[in-house]
Design an enzyme around this catalytic site. Structure first.
Site, short mmCIF file in Angstrom:
data_model
loop_
_atom_site.label_atom_id
_atom_site.label_comp_id
_atom_site.label_asym_id
_atom_site.label_seq_id
_atom_site.Cartn_x
_atom_site.Cartn_y
_atom_site.Cartn_z
CB ILE A 77 7.13 -6.13 4.66
CG1 ILE A 77 7.95 -5.72 5.77
CG2 ILE A 77 6.73 -5.05 4.82
CD1 ILE A 77 9.02 -5.00 5.64
CB CYS A 78 1.66 -6.46 3.61
SG CYS A 78 0.34 -5.88 2.76
CB ILE A 79 3.87 -5.07 -1.27
CG1 ILE A 79 4.49 -4.09 -2.34
CG2 ILE A 79 2.58 -6.24 -2.29
CD1 ILE A 79 5.52 -4.79 -3.36
#
Lengths: 130, 135
Positions: A77-79
């Site tokens: 998941i992209c931070i």
């Protein structure tokens, strides 16, 4: 063949998440390798463990977790996208001084570099989104 | 990392209204750190991302259009804009920001980053890519 899959849309709102998950299953069945699934934009909402869809509906988030547990797929998941939308793992929640986290098992939060690196390492990068 | 691949970021959405354009730009900037062969393409409402004179005060959004001017410093020097998309929206290249990059192999001459291409030319460019991320 080695694939990186990018998921740009949230679950239930948009079919992209379903199609991406079906693609991943089909690719694995055909003996291909899924190097990484990268969740971006509203796609990060695929990684919350707090969703409760109606009982007669598919459970997308659990579907991802099962893929991770069964096949060891790297679900990232992209931070930056996750912070905007309130998807937190325990470390990040603590760092931000928040009282809860919600990341589903099998997912991890990391940076956008993971998407680029996936594109470099894989034979094909496929984007599912609007 | 020694592998260099041809990355194209395909931008199809208007800059405001949805977050696609902003978050696309975030990926583009990160990609620069991986020393890949990066270019961008703008089609459909994506051409609006490059419009000059953007003012966003009225909608409470950050105007991120100045970021496109910095792309040259990240060695992202090819921004393909589809001619048909401009024409369909009554736009010409004069309506777009004047984006430049400095060519160190040519005595730091300033060159245009924006390259207007036809739909057919863009198809050829896309055909040559190894990774296309579309937003």
């Amino acid at each position: 063949m080695k694939f990186t899959v990018q998921v740009n849309e949230g679950p239930y709102q948009h079919q992209a998440a379903d199609t991406a998950q079906q693609f991943v299953r089909a690719a694995l069945e055909k003996g291909h390798e899924i190097y990484r699934v990268f969740f971006y934009h509203d796609g990060v909402n695929n990684g919350t463990r707090l969703t409760v869809p109606p009982q007669d509906d598919r459970h997308l988030q659990k579907g991802w977790t099962e893929l991770a547990e069964k096949h060891g797929i790297d679900l990232v998941i992209c931070i930056a996208a996750a912070q905007r939308r309130g998807i937190m793992d325990p470390d990040e929640a603590k760092r931000q001084g928040l009282d809860a986290d919600n990341i589903a098992p099998g997912f991890r939060i990391s940076g956008l570099g993971q998407l680029i690196e996936g594109g470099i390492q894989s034979d094909r990068t496929i984007v599912f989104g609007d | 990392m020694s592998t260099v691949k041809k990355f194209l970021f395909l931008n199809r959405k208007a800059p405001y209204g949805t977050i696609y354009a902003l978050e696309s730009l975030e990926v583009v900037l990160i990609s620069a750190a991986f020393e890949q062969d990066v270019s961008m393409a703008f089609v459909d409402d994506g051409v609006y991302q490059l419009l000059k004179g953007q003012k966003t005060d009225g909608i409470g959004m950050k105007n991120f259009s100045p970021t496109y001017s910095a792309l040259g410093d990240y060695d992202i020097t090819r921004l393909y804009v589809e001619k048909e998309s401009l024409e369909a929206r009554g736009l010409t290249v004069d309506d777009l920001m004047d984006l430049k990059w400095e060519d160190e192999d040519d005595d730091w001459a300033e060159k245009d980053s924006i390259i207007v291409v036809s739909s057919a030319e863009l198809a050829d460019i896309m055909e040559q890519q190894e990774v296309i991320l579309s937003f």
